[in-house]
Design an enzyme around this catalytic site. Sequence first.
Site, PDB file in Angstrom:
ATOM      1  N   GLY A  46      68.343  67.709   5.244  1.00  0.00           N
ATOM      2  CA  GLY A  46      67.120  68.346   4.762  1.00  0.00           C
ATOM      3  C   GLY A  46      67.455  69.347   3.683  1.00  0.00           C
ATOM      4  CD  GLN A  51      68.046  75.141   2.067  1.00  0.00           C
ATOM      5  OE1 GLN A  51      67.339  74.150   2.301  1.00  0.00           O
ATOM      6  NE2 GLN A  51      69.212  75.333   2.638  1.00  0.00           N
ATOM      7  CB  CYS A  91      71.283  76.672   7.343  1.00  0.00           C
ATOM      8  SG  CYS A  91      70.245  77.001   5.911  1.00  0.00           S
ATOM      9  CG  LEU A  92      72.775  71.937   3.512  1.00  0.00           C
ATOM     10  CD1 LEU A  92      72.099  70.982   2.550  1.00  0.00           C
ATOM     11  CD2 LEU A  92      74.166  71.456   3.886  1.00  0.00           C
ATOM     12  CG  HIS A 133      66.134  74.466   9.273  1.00  0.00           C
ATOM     13  ND1 HIS A 133      67.098  75.167   9.938  1.00  0.00           N
ATOM     14  CD2 HIS A 133      66.504  74.500   7.958  1.00  0.00           C
ATOM     15  CE1 HIS A 133      68.004  75.608   9.080  1.00  0.00           C
ATOM     16  NE2 HIS A 133      67.663  75.216   7.874  1.00  0.00           N
ATOM     17  CD  GLU A 134      65.115  71.812   5.428  1.00  0.00           C
ATOM     18  OE1 GLU A 134      66.131  71.407   5.999  1.00  0.00           O
ATOM     19  OE2 GLU A 134      65.148  72.698   4.549  1.00  0.00           O
ATOM     20  CG  HIS A 137      65.002  77.105   4.121  1.00  0.00           C
ATOM     21  ND1 HIS A 137      65.873  78.161   3.988  1.00  0.00           N
ATOM     22  CD2 HIS A 137      65.699  76.148   4.769  1.00  0.00           C
ATOM     23  CE1 HIS A 137      67.043  77.857   4.536  1.00  0.00           C
ATOM     24  NE2 HIS A 137      66.964  76.641   5.034  1.00  0.00           N
TER      25      HIS A 137
END
Length: 166
Positions: A46, A51, A91-92, A133-134, A137
Amino acid sequence: MATLTILNYPDPRLHTVAKPVKEVNAEISRLIADMAETMYAAPGIGLAATQVDQHIQLIIIDTSKEQNDLLVLINPKIVVKSGLQDFEEGCLSVPGVYEMVSRAEKITVEALDKQGKKFKLNAEGLLAVCIQHEMDHLLGKVFVEYLSPLKRNRIKTKMVKLQRDR
Ligand code: K2U
Ligand code: ZN
């Protein structure tokens, strides 16, 4: 296409609240393509526009095994949620950190697709976790904010050191 730079926690830009997308145009399509290239290269399942320092309500997800089934959600809204599930999230933007987070087990989300067409999606399990989660963000929220202040500060210190030693 291009691989974009992913912001790392605790970069303050990760706490920007994303604006709605007014028109799904060529610029948005180009960003979707670049985000997909970036996500698959990371690798991740994702990625939110926040991000990559683009503060619009756009997320992409691919939970398929073959990584060939891209889901694009523009201006997503959760309209129904039920149950609870714990999942060890990563998480990236917080590399190397995995912690348990509790989120809704099932959700119904309304969004625009990459053609700008409205759709509704019922999700559960990993897909539901990833969408939530996204979407966090897009609200400027990183998953470490669900942890205790002690854990969060330890992670912040670790991330600052990681970036300094790069
Ligand atoms: O937002 C991101 O950084 C993308 C995450 C998405 C994600 C977070 C939590 C749980 C599932 C997905 C990255 O893909 S983190 C890598 C990852 C991959 C598979 C499962 C969990 C985490
Ligand atoms: Zn993330």
